[in-house]
Design an enzyme around this catalytic site. Structure first.
Site, PDB file in Angstrom:
ATOM      1  N   LYS A 120      -3.168  10.006   4.322  1.00  0.00           N
ATOM      2  CA  LYS A 120      -2.063   9.069   4.028  1.00  0.00           C
ATOM      3  C   LYS A 120      -2.542   8.112   2.948  1.00  0.00           C
ATOM      4  CE  LYS A 120      -0.724   5.569   7.050  1.00  0.00           C
ATOM      5  NZ  LYS A 120      -1.005   4.338   6.292  1.00  0.00           N
ATOM      6  N   GLU A 189       6.730   0.396   6.737  1.00  0.00           N
ATOM      7  CA  GLU A 189       6.155  -0.722   7.495  1.00  0.00           C
ATOM      8  C   GLU A 189       6.919  -2.002   7.178  1.00  0.00           C
ATOM      9  OE1 GLU A 189       1.882  -1.036   7.409  1.00  0.00           O
ATOM     10  OE2 GLU A 189       1.905  -2.979   8.430  1.00  0.00           O
TER      11      GLU A 189
HETATM   12  O1  KIV Z   1      -3.806   1.573   9.087  1.00  0.00           O
HETATM   13  C1  KIV Z   1      -2.870   1.624   9.900  1.00  0.00           C
HETATM   14  O2  KIV Z   1      -3.036   1.407  11.121  1.00  0.00           O
HETATM   15  C2  KIV Z   1      -1.547   1.951   9.394  1.00  0.00           C
HETATM   16  C3  KIV Z   1      -0.387   1.808  10.333  1.00  0.00           C
HETATM   17  C4  KIV Z   1      -0.037   0.378  10.486  1.00  0.00           C
HETATM   18  C5  KIV Z   1       0.772   2.613   9.907  1.00  0.00           C
HETATM   19  O3  KIV Z   1      -1.400   2.301   8.264  1.00  0.00           O
END
Ligand code: KIV
Length: 271
Positions: A120, A189
């Site tokens: 991600k 988010e």
């Molecule tokens: O790093 C993380 O925990 C996240 C979530 C808040 C989606 O990116």
């Protein structure tokens, strides 16, 4: 002939089918083997090795300091605990922003060294080239729009994003760009619920919300927040499912009392 089959593994295709059928996607963060094993066994769909490890594991104030090596370490630990869930590893700040070659090299390291199923990264138009390159190399990419904590020093605060129409328009455009670039899902988010609903309905890929209302295709929470490991953090979007801070505090206080009073260990607990 096997008498029973392994539980079916979750893939990016499973998530696409879930969106199509209206089944909500459950996602939670994990950073180590033991919790990953528990979450996988409980049936969670997606485990995110979030760069929130920088806050909750390393104790930094922001997600900026955590390194690629540290994220790879957390990814390796989590993957060893997983049988069924899809594992996503966050690309940390500095591992993809410079250019798309560096982004691809970082993504390849994460995939090869952790055994995770996808990565991600945060951002819209600015990172589309990198996303295209990573996807072309066969690596599934999850996007992340709205509040993007790696840019905290640009935003200056962790408040709700895209309340103004200009920023909402950019989010709409970015979400489409990420879908066209080949992302298999996008995290939203801290954005208004109405905007998250509108964009989720306009996309063919699933959206996963955190502080983005009930109409995203799934939800994600940071494990320390939802399990109540740190009771000081209580944002409006959080539902706390346990109070482990009190449970652990009580257990450790009782243990200290038992040691000091010589109640522990008993004869039955000795050899
Ligand atoms: O790093 C993380 O925990 C996240 C979530 C808040 C989606 O990116």
């Amino acid at each position: 002939m096997p008498t029973h089959s392994e539980p079916k593994k979750i893939t990016t295709h499973t998530l696409a089918k879930m969106k199509a059928s209206g089944e909500k996607i459950s996602m939670i963060t994990a950073y180590d083997f033991s919790f990953a094993r528990l979450f996988d066994a409980a049936g969670i769909d997606v485990v995110l090795v979030g760069d929130s490890a920088s806050n909750v594991m390393a104790g930094y104030e922001t997600t900026v300091p955590i390194t690629l090596e540290q994220m790879i370490y957390h990814g390796q630990c989590v993957v060893r605990g997983i049988h069924r869930s899809l594992v996503v590893v966050d690309m940390p700040f500095g591992s993809y922003q410079s250019n798309s070659d560096i982004a691809l090299a970082s993504a390849i390291r994460i995939m090869k060294e952790t055994g995770a199923h996808s990565i991600k990264l945060e951002g819209g138009a600015e990172v589309v080239d990198s996303i295209q390159k990573i996807v072309s190399a066969g690596i599934p990419v999850m996007g992340h729009l709205g509040l993007t904590p790696q840019s905290i020093y640009k935003f200056g605060t962790y408040t709700v994003r895209a309340k103004e129409e200009t920023e909402a328009d950019k989010l709409r455009a970015d979400a489409l760009l990420l879908q066209q670039a080949g992302c298999f899902a996008i995290v939203f988010e801290k954005i208004p619920a109405a905007l998250a609903k509108e964009v989720s309905e306009s996309l063919s890929i699933p959206t996963i919300g955190i502080g983005a209302g009930n109409d995203c295709d799934g939800q994600v929470l940071v494990m320390h927040d939802m399990l109540g490991i740190n009771n000081e953090f209580k944002p409006r979007f959080l539902r706390q499912y346990a109070n482990l801070q009190d449970t652990i505090d009580n257990a450790v206080r009782q243990y200290i009392r038992d040691v000091k009073s010589k109640d522990f260990p008993s004869e039955k607990e000795s050899y």
